[in-house]
Scaffold this active site. Structure first.
Site, short mmCIF file in Angstrom:
data_model
loop_
_atom_site.label_atom_id
_atom_site.label_comp_id
_atom_site.label_asym_id
_atom_site.label_seq_id
_atom_site.Cartn_x
_atom_site.Cartn_y
_atom_site.Cartn_z
N HIS A 1 -24.08 78.98 -37.58
CA HIS A 1 -25.39 78.73 -37.85
C HIS A 1 -26.46 80.00 -37.21
O HIS A 1 -27.33 80.23 -37.80
CB HIS A 1 -25.81 77.32 -36.94
CG HIS A 1 -25.15 76.28 -37.64
ND1 HIS A 1 -25.12 74.94 -37.12
CD2 HIS A 1 -24.48 76.13 -38.62
CE1 HIS A 1 -24.69 73.89 -37.84
NE2 HIS A 1 -24.31 74.59 -38.74
N SER B 1 -23.38 75.94 -44.22
CA SER B 1 -24.38 75.76 -43.13
C SER B 1 -24.94 77.33 -42.95
O SER B 1 -26.22 77.56 -42.47
CB SER B 1 -23.94 75.25 -42.10
OG SER B 1 -23.48 73.86 -42.44
#
Length: 372
Positions: A344, A293
């Site tokens: 993230h 991610s």
């Protein structure tokens, strides 16, 4: 005095210079007094602008109104196929002089059909003016400037076909890729292979097994397992985790590799993944972390920076759409448990910073020149 067909050529050239595109099926058309109409597009953020130019000598207002119904359906289809929230559909009737039919055409008032907003104008070539219904704006995305360019360049001799004009335009709204991606598919294949091996040898929901395959844990990194900063990028916990990341990698990775090239794509991907794992480990030294991610958010940031530097959509994905996707993904991460939000954010920052440095070094200046 300029004829309607001559003005039509210059008007189309003014549109394409501003980044409007035409479909492949229209490029063979010869711009003459016999050409009834031409459709041009440009996407800005989540809005798609459609301009339909009508030759008043070949088509009347009744035919235009009937055609607008089909065009409206086409516009609705484009909303779903181009990440759009609305379509500004503008019909422009081009006539040599003021006519009764032109006055009838302007009786159409601006209307909203769902997500489609319709506008109507009449360009009178002999008077070098554009008439509009009082209920609508006089200028939509530089149309006044494009009109002025078309009226003031009477001495130019533009090409005869739409395609020739389009190829000579000074600007393209969509950044055209120069490379075919393959690394993004190789990474997806590695992700699937590692997932299968892990699943068949203890499971991808088993923390101990994930650690055996190289999952990220800061305590183990401090103990000397530096490779975990890298290996965790290719591990996933569960089929949904793998599927979501592979889809995201396809969306952002393919665009990134096409436009940045193989080496820079890989650099952005790996550095974003490494930095996201590093800062996630510092923020939570006890957790076990896996997934790509952070690296994928880095790619999303890089695609956004490409759109920012060039002022163009990247394979149809504009800066506005990208920002909305990123915000939605970050918000989803903060609402869901067991999601590496630090990864993230740090991945997004890393990818954006690297691609900004690349842009400041003149990378996009060269690529933009290649596309013109």
């Amino acid at each position: 005095m300029s004829s309607v067909s001559d003005f039509f050529k210059r008007f189309v050239k003014a549109f394409t210079d501003k980044g409007f595109v035409v479909s492949e099926s229209q490029k063979h058309m010869e711009i003459s007094d016999d050409l009834p109409a031409l459709l041009l597009f440009k996407q800005i953020g989540t809005a798609l602008y459609m301009y339909r130019l009508y030759n008043g000598g070949k088509i009347n207002s009744s035919s235009i109104n009937a055609h607008s119904v089909d065009l409206r359906k086409y516009a609705e289809e484009l909303i779903f196929g181009n990440n759009c929230r609305m379509v500004i559909m503008t019909s422009i009737l081009i006539t040599a002089e003021r006519t009764e039919d032109g006055a009838k055409f302007l009786q159409n008032t601006p209307e909203v059909f769902g997500q489609v907003y319709e506008l109507y104008y009449n360009v009178v070539v002999g008077e070098k003016t554009m008439l509009a219904n009082e209920a609508q704006p006089n200028n939509i995305i530089d149309i006044s400037q494009m009109l002025g360019d078309a009226f003031n360049n009477e001495n130019t001799e533009p090409a005869a076909t739409v395609g020739e004009i389009y190829e000579k335009s000074a600007h393209k709204s969509v950044l055209k890729p120069k490379r075919s991606p393959f690394l993004v598919y190789a990474i997806m294949a590695v992700n699937v292979l590692v997932f299968a091996l892990c699943e068949m040898n203890g499971g991808t929901d088993n923390i101990v097994n994930l650690l055996r395959f190289g999952a990220m844990n800061w305590s183990l990194v401090e103990a000397g397992d530096l490779y975990r900063l890298f290996s965790a990028i290719f591990l996933h916990s569960g089929i949904m985790h793998l599927g979501y990341n592979c889809l995201s990698l396809y969306i952002f990775g393919e665009r990134c590799e096409k436009h940045y090239g193989h080496v820079l794509f890989l650099l952005i991907y790996l550095l974003s993944g490494l930095s996201s794992n590093f800062f996630s480990g510092i923020a939570d030294s006890s957790s076990v972390m896996v997934g790509a991610s952070g690296a994928i958010f880095g790619l999303a940031g890089a695609v956004g920076i490409a759109a920012l530097f060039t002022g163009k959509t990247v394979d149809g994905l504009g800066l506005g759409s990208l920002i909305m996707l990123i915000i939605a993904s970050l918000a989803f991460g903060f609402l869901m448990p067991n999601v590496g939000n630090v990864a993230h954010v740090t991945g997004l920052i890393t990818g954006s910073v690297i691609s900004t440095i690349i842009g400041l070094c003149g990378f996009w200046k060269d690529k933009t020149a290649e596309n013109e």
